[in-house]
Design a protein around this motif. Sequence first.
Motif, short mmCIF file in Angstrom:
data_model
loop_
_atom_site.label_atom_id
_atom_site.label_comp_id
_atom_site.label_asym_id
_atom_site.label_seq_id
_atom_site.Cartn_x
_atom_site.Cartn_y
_atom_site.Cartn_z
N PRO A 70 -2.78 -4.80 0.47
CA PRO A 70 -1.79 -5.40 1.36
C PRO A 70 -0.50 -5.74 0.61
O PRO A 70 -0.53 -6.27 -0.50
CB PRO A 70 -2.48 -6.67 1.85
CG PRO A 70 -3.95 -6.40 1.70
CD PRO A 70 -4.04 -5.53 0.47
N GLY A 71 0.62 -5.41 1.23
CA GLY A 71 1.92 -5.66 0.62
C GLY A 71 2.13 -7.11 0.25
O GLY A 71 2.71 -7.43 -0.79
N VAL A 72 1.64 -8.01 1.08
CA VAL A 72 1.81 -9.44 0.80
C VAL A 72 1.11 -9.83 -0.51
O VAL A 72 1.59 -10.70 -1.24
CB VAL A 72 1.34 -10.29 2.00
CG1 VAL A 72 -0.17 -10.21 2.18
CG2 VAL A 72 1.81 -11.72 1.87
N LEU A 73 0.01 -9.15 -0.85
CA LEU A 73 -0.68 -9.45 -2.11
C LEU A 73 0.06 -8.85 -3.31
O LEU A 73 0.02 -9.42 -4.40
CB LEU A 73 -2.13 -8.96 -2.06
CG LEU A 73 -3.01 -9.70 -1.04
CD1 LEU A 73 -4.43 -9.15 -1.08
CD2 LEU A 73 -3.00 -11.19 -1.28
N ILE A 74 0.75 -7.74 -3.10
CA ILE A 74 1.59 -7.20 -4.16
C ILE A 74 2.70 -8.19 -4.48
O ILE A 74 2.96 -8.49 -5.66
CB ILE A 74 2.18 -5.83 -3.76
CG1 ILE A 74 1.07 -4.80 -3.56
CG2 ILE A 74 3.21 -5.36 -4.80
CD1 ILE A 74 1.53 -3.50 -2.92
N LYS A 119 -3.55 1.11 -11.31
CA LYS A 119 -3.17 0.04 -12.23
C LYS A 119 -1.76 -0.37 -11.79
O LYS A 119 -0.81 0.39 -11.96
CB LYS A 119 -3.17 0.53 -13.67
CG LYS A 119 -2.72 -0.52 -14.67
CD LYS A 119 -2.77 0.05 -16.08
CE LYS A 119 -2.32 -0.95 -17.11
NZ LYS A 119 -2.39 -0.37 -18.47
N LEU A 120 -1.64 -1.54 -11.18
CA LEU A 120 -0.38 -2.03 -10.63
C LEU A 120 0.36 -2.79 -11.72
O LEU A 120 -0.05 -3.88 -12.14
CB LEU A 120 -0.65 -2.94 -9.43
CG LEU A 120 0.58 -3.47 -8.70
CD1 LEU A 120 1.37 -2.33 -8.07
CD2 LEU A 120 0.14 -4.47 -7.62
N CYS A 138 12.04 -8.34 -9.31
CA CYS A 138 10.68 -7.90 -9.59
C CYS A 138 10.45 -6.47 -9.12
O CYS A 138 10.98 -6.05 -8.08
CB CYS A 138 9.68 -8.82 -8.89
SG CYS A 138 9.74 -10.52 -9.45
N VAL A 139 9.62 -5.77 -9.88
CA VAL A 139 9.24 -4.40 -9.55
C VAL A 139 7.75 -4.26 -9.79
O VAL A 139 7.24 -4.65 -10.85
CB VAL A 139 10.00 -3.38 -10.42
CG1 VAL A 139 9.53 -1.95 -10.12
CG2 VAL A 139 11.50 -3.50 -10.23
N ALA A 140 7.05 -3.70 -8.81
CA ALA A 140 5.65 -3.34 -8.96
C ALA A 140 5.58 -1.81 -8.94
O ALA A 140 6.18 -1.17 -8.07
CB ALA A 140 4.82 -3.91 -7.82
#
Length: 160
Positions: A70-74, A119-120, A138-140
């Motif tokens: 989920p995007g919110v967890l990223i 691996k995020l 921030c960047v994931a």
Amino acid sequence: MTTESSLSTFTKPALPMDINAIREYLPHRYPFLLVDRVTEITDDSIIGYKNVSINEEFFQGHFPEYPIMPGVLIIEALAQVSGILGFVMNNVKPQPGTVFLFAGAEKVRFKKPVVAGDKLVLQSELVMQKRGIYKYNCVASVDGIVAATAEIIISKQNTE
């Protein structure tokens, strides 16, 4: 409360920070601790990662046939790594009663799904600090490909 003597004895954490060291900096615990390792810290930036496993609880209900994180967890993972950086930048080790809380996110963009087995990589860089409020770019990413970007805002809070 931080005293002068504790400031003078604080040193930046040894790298890489494993999960035991990370747990000293973040109040989060399973299933909400979303940083597995920190590999790099400078005075104003940090890099860490989250290993995304099919065993994560959220995969049971979030597109079970196509398990994506989920995007919110990223975004939460980016906020957590930024919180670690908040302590390091302030040259203080976390004390009971002091936390960095997620206060907001701006310019959030999702570019690529994050799936089980990825691996995020979580990168955060300070862009503004004012009266206990911190803003980070921030960047994931996964395998060098950007999965999400955001400006994360955290706030230093005393809970006691």
